[in-house]
Design a protein around this motif. Sequence first.
Motif, PDB file in Angstrom:
ATOM      1  N   ILE A  54      -5.705 -18.527 -17.807  1.00  0.00           N
ATOM      2  CA  ILE A  54      -6.812 -18.336 -18.749  1.00  0.00           C
ATOM      3  C   ILE A  54      -7.013 -16.835 -18.948  1.00  0.00           C
ATOM      4  N   VAL A  55      -7.072 -16.431 -20.197  1.00  0.00           N
ATOM      5  CA  VAL A  55      -7.234 -15.016 -20.526  1.00  0.00           C
ATOM      6  C   VAL A  55      -8.600 -14.821 -21.190  1.00  0.00           C
ATOM      7  N   GLY A  56      -9.387 -13.942 -20.611  1.00  0.00           N
ATOM      8  CA  GLY A  56     -10.670 -13.599 -21.232  1.00  0.00           C
ATOM      9  C   GLY A  56     -11.850 -14.381 -20.708  1.00  0.00           C
ATOM     10  N   GLY A  57     -11.704 -15.057 -19.586  1.00  0.00           N
ATOM     11  CA  GLY A  57     -12.846 -15.786 -19.046  1.00  0.00           C
ATOM     12  C   GLY A  57     -12.393 -16.918 -18.155  1.00  0.00           C
ATOM     13  N   ILE A  70      -2.967 -18.968 -22.057  1.00  0.00           N
ATOM     14  CA  ILE A  70      -1.745 -18.343 -22.565  1.00  0.00           C
ATOM     15  C   ILE A  70      -0.614 -18.546 -21.559  1.00  0.00           C
ATOM     16  N   GLU A  71       0.557 -18.902 -22.071  1.00  0.00           N
ATOM     17  CA  GLU A  71       1.725 -18.988 -21.191  1.00  0.00           C
ATOM     18  C   GLU A  71       2.254 -17.593 -20.892  1.00  0.00           C
ATOM     19  N   GLU A 104      -7.028 -26.621  -6.404  1.00  0.00           N
ATOM     20  CA  GLU A 104      -7.627 -25.298  -6.554  1.00  0.00           C
ATOM     21  C   GLU A 104      -6.662 -24.309  -7.235  1.00  0.00           C
ATOM     22  N   ASN A 105      -7.215 -23.355  -7.940  1.00  0.00           N
ATOM     23  CA  ASN A 105      -6.509 -22.208  -8.562  1.00  0.00           C
ATOM     24  C   ASN A 105      -5.818 -22.497  -9.890  1.00  0.00           C
ATOM     25  N   SER A 106      -5.753 -23.756 -10.288  1.00  0.00           N
ATOM     26  CA  SER A 106      -5.031 -24.092 -11.520  1.00  0.00           C
ATOM     27  C   SER A 106      -5.893 -23.793 -12.754  1.00  0.00           C
ATOM     28  N   PRO A 107      -5.257 -23.388 -13.865  1.00  0.00           N
ATOM     29  CA  PRO A 107      -6.047 -23.150 -15.089  1.00  0.00           C
ATOM     30  C   PRO A 107      -6.658 -24.431 -15.659  1.00  0.00           C
ATOM     31  N   GLU A 118      -3.585 -12.124 -15.881  1.00  0.00           N
ATOM     32  CA  GLU A 118      -2.621 -11.029 -16.020  1.00  0.00           C
ATOM     33  C   GLU A 118      -1.281 -11.346 -15.351  1.00  0.00           C
ATOM     34  N   PHE A 119      -1.126 -12.549 -14.841  1.00  0.00           N
ATOM     35  CA  PHE A 119       0.123 -13.001 -14.218  1.00  0.00           C
ATOM     36  C   PHE A 119       0.584 -12.041 -13.117  1.00  0.00           C
TER      37      PHE A 119
END
Length: 147
Positions: A54-57, A70-71, A104-107, A118-119
């Motif tokens: 997840i990008v941006g939140g 985003i992939e 846990e931790n999954s988008p 940010e991968f």
Amino acid sequence: MILISACLAGLNVRYNSTNCIDDRLQKLVLEKKAITVCPELMGGFSTPREPAEIVGGNGDDVLDGKATVIERSGRDVTELYMKGAYATLQKALEVGATQVVLKENSPSCGSAAIYNGEFNGTKIVGEGVTTALLRRNNIVVLSEEDI
Ligand code: SF4
């Protein structure tokens, strides 16, 4: 009935075709006290697939259109993550799920932590898209770390 992330029950549905089996949760499935869900497969992905963040939140922001999923190669897959979240909600309502235990931790499935978008392997406080949608519908979501 309890819903459990399929990867926690030993199914090889993670992006890299592996699982993260938790023997306690697999036992519940084998005893037919729980059923498995994988929001990402229900959203239309197959295995293996590219990792996404997840990008941006966080998941809540995705539901509100304020963040995206985003992939790693840059493809926007927000719509598929939303589709998987709604399919999981529908399943939870259909079976009258009283508890949900997600990875846990999954988008999709994270409930206390997700990756920072940010991968680079860094986690932040936050929840995945499916978790956010289930919680908005008053379904309690725990992770394998909570039980
Ligand atoms: Fe599927 Fe959730 Fe497991 Fe990812 S964490 S493989 S979406 S069940």
